[in-house]
Design a protein around this motif. Structure first.
Motif, PDB file in Angstrom:
ATOM      1  N   ASP A 248       0.819  -1.212   0.000  1.00 34.77           N
ATOM      2  CA  ASP A 248       0.000   0.000   0.000  1.00 34.77           C
ATOM      3  C   ASP A 248       0.857   1.267   0.000  1.00 34.77           C
ATOM      4  O   ASP A 248       0.365   2.355   0.297  1.00 34.77           O
ATOM      5  CB  ASP A 248      -0.937   0.026   1.217  1.00 34.77           C
ATOM      6  N   GLY A 249       2.116   1.115  -0.311  1.00 36.34           N
ATOM      7  CA  GLY A 249       2.995   2.282  -0.362  1.00 36.34           C
ATOM      8  C   GLY A 249       3.682   2.556   0.954  1.00 36.34           C
ATOM      9  O   GLY A 249       4.051   1.634   1.697  1.00 36.34           O
ATOM     10  N   LEU A 250       3.864   3.820   1.267  1.00 36.09           N
ATOM     11  CA  LEU A 250       4.570   4.238   2.487  1.00 36.09           C
ATOM     12  C   LEU A 250       3.689   3.999   3.716  1.00 36.09           C
ATOM     13  O   LEU A 250       2.583   4.539   3.807  1.00 36.09           O
ATOM     14  CB  LEU A 250       4.921   5.724   2.387  1.00 36.09           C
ATOM     15  N   PRO A 251       4.165   3.206   4.697  1.00 38.47           N
ATOM     16  CA  PRO A 251       3.384   2.990   5.923  1.00 38.47           C
ATOM     17  C   PRO A 251       3.638   4.102   6.946  1.00 38.47           C
ATOM     18  O   PRO A 251       4.764   4.233   7.448  1.00 38.47           O
ATOM     19  CB  PRO A 251       3.896   1.641   6.434  1.00 38.47           C
ATOM     20  N   THR A 274       2.602   0.997  -6.694  1.00 36.78           N
ATOM     21  CA  THR A 274       1.475   0.831  -5.787  1.00 36.78           C
ATOM     22  C   THR A 274       0.812   2.181  -5.531  1.00 36.78           C
ATOM     23  O   THR A 274       1.461   3.232  -5.538  1.00 36.78           O
ATOM     24  CB  THR A 274       1.914   0.223  -4.450  1.00 36.78           C
ATOM     25  N   THR A 275      -0.495   2.137  -5.291  1.00 36.17           N
ATOM     26  CA  THR A 275      -1.272   3.344  -5.016  1.00 36.17           C
ATOM     27  C   THR A 275      -1.679   3.347  -3.548  1.00 36.17           C
ATOM     28  O   THR A 275      -2.307   2.395  -3.066  1.00 36.17           O
ATOM     29  CB  THR A 275      -2.519   3.405  -5.905  1.00 36.17           C
ATOM     30  N   MET A 276      -1.332   4.402  -2.836  1.00 36.66           N
ATOM     31  CA  MET A 276      -1.657   4.489  -1.419  1.00 36.66           C
ATOM     32  C   MET A 276      -3.159   4.662  -1.221  1.00 36.66           C
ATOM     33  O   MET A 276      -3.763   5.577  -1.784  1.00 36.66           O
ATOM     34  CB  MET A 276      -0.904   5.661  -0.775  1.00 36.66           C
ATOM     35  N   PRO A 277      -3.810   3.793  -0.438  1.00 27.56           N
ATOM     36  CA  PRO A 277      -5.251   3.912  -0.209  1.00 27.56           C
ATOM     37  C   PRO A 277      -5.612   5.200   0.539  1.00 27.56           C
ATOM     38  O   PRO A 277      -4.778   5.795   1.229  1.00 27.56           O
ATOM     39  CB  PRO A 277      -5.586   2.682   0.637  1.00 27.56           C
ATOM     40  N   ILE A 278      -6.882   5.593   0.422  1.00 25.22           N
ATOM     41  CA  ILE A 278      -7.356   6.815   1.075  1.00 25.22           C
ATOM     42  C   ILE A 278      -7.155   6.747   2.581  1.00 25.22           C
ATOM     43  O   ILE A 278      -6.734   7.732   3.211  1.00 25.22           O
ATOM     44  CB  ILE A 278      -8.847   7.044   0.749  1.00 25.22           C
ATOM     45  N   GLU A 279      -7.437   5.593   3.194  1.00 21.45           N
ATOM     46  CA  GLU A 279      -7.305   5.485   4.652  1.00 21.45           C
ATOM     47  C   GLU A 279      -5.872   5.746   5.097  1.00 21.45           C
ATOM     48  O   GLU A 279      -5.630   6.421   6.100  1.00 21.45           O
ATOM     49  CB  GLU A 279      -7.753   4.086   5.115  1.00 21.45           C
ATOM     50  N   ARG A 280      -4.924   5.217   4.342  1.00 23.24           N
ATOM     51  CA  ARG A 280      -3.517   5.427   4.698  1.00 23.24           C
ATOM     52  C   ARG A 280      -3.117   6.880   4.467  1.00 23.24           C
ATOM     53  O   ARG A 280      -2.332   7.447   5.230  1.00 23.24           O
ATOM     54  CB  ARG A 280      -2.611   4.489   3.909  1.00 23.24           C
TER      55      ARG A 280
END
Length: 485
Positions: A248-251, A274-280
């Protein structure tokens, strides 16, 4: 190429006749390599007028040069440097003829040549299967309309914008289009004084790093990441914290607690896609507000979200003004354009504008105005649409070929982009693989350059499809699989 009369100048101190001096000027031009075989000499009339001598003087000099095989006469076509003229002498200066008096190793106070750039052959276009990233495909570019816009930008109506020095300001037409059309598509609202045009995204990242960082500050970056960013940060002297990305990208939870700046490619993580989700994204923004760090969002490829609607930019969710947005026209137009932009709070833009003025003043006016026309007349949107359709087809063909030949895609979750991030089997060094593949006509991006210098990772590689037509993709993938086996 024709040799101009203006390249000849008489020396009043020359010891000899005018005819001899003209012979000397021509022969020395040939022997020094300035005049090349086959180049056309100025006519005897034009050279005589330029030097202020009689035409017969030049004619006699030319005749003597023909006799000595420096020139050749082609009837009414004129005089040309002879194909069999004496070649320039091969001077070997390595034997002590020339010695630098400067101890450059001691004189150079800063080192830049160690950069961890990707290694690609300069003649990659000559390879039948170029899977390299970021290069334009002439078949997809709108040459005719770009030419029309360039001619319009060079016309009298735009003389002021093309030739004047606006000091620190940018082209108002380009800024207006970015504000009213480009940014709203990413969900971003900004004022004109919150935008700065840059010489590409890399220049934008450099400006941000120079303004925000010093040796006492910490910058967090993704690992793997764009190699140029790591090199830029090294020059600031800041402390670099590398955070390993996941699917999900950068945690956000893995960020160190002492960082002042976080760099991220949330929409298309470079290089994993990867595309970072909205929640992240919201979690990252919340932590930014709580801990007081700023985020530099490099949205280098948002136009290439062709598989489904792009996720809103991180900047669009920012309510605290902590996100600095970096955009680029390199992928949607062409990388040689060197145009990007920064969207940020006014204080940051003010300092970045002043720093830019110290280094390059402003991007060329005619380039900005040409781009403004190309955008505002709708050519850019139409071309991006065509590129998206072509990339969608190429991605589908490549995805099938990869799976048919048992190659492994290393990450998913992308909404588009123009490449696949690949994992090689255990025991395969992708740096060596890249070199071996060239013998089969295949060029890939080895993955080592994307990782930190302490992370000796040779397991990954990148396959891009922006520069290769669909018809060649299956054969190219087969060759990769054959070499890996």
């Amino acid at each position: 190429m024709a040799i101009k009369s203006e390249q000849f100048h008489l020396d009043p101190k020359f010891e000899g006749t005018l005819q001899q001096q003209i012979q000397h000027l021509v022969s020395q031009g040939v022997l020094s390599g300035r005049f090349l075989p086959g180049e056309r000499m100025p006519s005897s009339r034009k050279l005589a007028e330029w030097l202020g001598v009689s035409r017969i003087t030049v004619t006699l000099a030319y005749a003597e040069l023909v006799a000595n095989d420096y020139l050749t006469s082609r009837g009414r076509s004129g005089y040309f440097v002879s194909e069999s003229a004496p070649p320039p002498p091969m001077l070997n200066q390595s034997e002590g003829d020339r010695q630098d008096a400067v101890a450059w190793d001691e004189m150079v106070s800063s080192r830049y040549s160690y950069r961890s750039s990707l290694v690609r052959p300069s003649d990659w276009r000559d390879y039948p299967y170029p899977f390299i990233y970021g290069q334009p495909d002439a078949r997809l570019f709108d040459h005719d309309n770009w030419r029309r816009c360039a001619l319009e930008a060079l016309g009298r109506k735009n003389f002021e914008s093309m030739t004047a020095d606006p000091y620190e300001q940018d082209d108002p037409k380009l800024i207006e289009y970015i504000v009213r059309n480009i940014l709203p598509r990413r969900g971003i609202s900004a004022q004109q004084d919150e935008i700065l045009v840059t010489m590409g995204a890399q220049n934008a990242l450099w400006l941000c790093a120079q303004v925000l960082l010093n040796k006492d500050r910490v910058a967090a970056i993704e690992n793997p990441c764009y190699p140029g960013l790591r090199d830029i940060l090294d020059q600031t002297g800041c402390q670099i914290a590398e955070v390993r990305v996941d699917d999900d990208g950068l945690p956000p939870d893995e960020l160190p607690g002492n960082c002042q700046v976080v760099f991220t490619t949330a929409s298309h993580q470079c290089p994993t896609n990867t595309t970072m989700p909205i929640e992240r994204r919201r979690a990252l923004l919340n932590r930014s507000v709580e801990e007081g760090f700023v985020i530099v969002e490099d949205d280098y490829e948002f136009e290439m979200a062709f598989q489904k609607a792009p996720t809103p930019a991180l900047k669009s969710l920012d309510r605290a003004g902590s996100v600095i947005y970096v955009g680029s026209f390199s992928k949607s137009l062409f990388p040689g354009l060197r145009l990007g932009y920064i969207v940020a709070a006014k204080p940051l833009i003010q300092e970045a504008r002043s720093l830019r003025a110290l280094v390059l003043r402003h991007p060329p006016g005619h380039i900005q105005r040409t781009t403004a026309y190309f955008l505002s007349l709708g050519y850019h949107d139409a071309m991006v649409n065509r590129m998206g359709q072509a990339y969608r087809r190429r991605r589908s063909v490549m995805d099938k070929a990869i799976r048919d030949h048992g190659l492994q895609i290393a990450s998913g979750g992308s909404h588009g982009g123009s490449s696949f991030w690949m994992r090689a089997p255990e025991g395969v060094n992708t740096s060596e693989l890249a070199l071996k593949l060239r013998k089969s006509g295949v060029v890939i991006d080895q993955g080592r350059a994307f990782f930190g210098r302490e992370d000796d990772n040779h397991q990954f590689y990148r396959l891009a499809y922006s520069s290769i037509p669909s018809a060649r993709i299956p054969e190219g993938i087969q060759r990769i699989a054959d070499v890996i086996r």
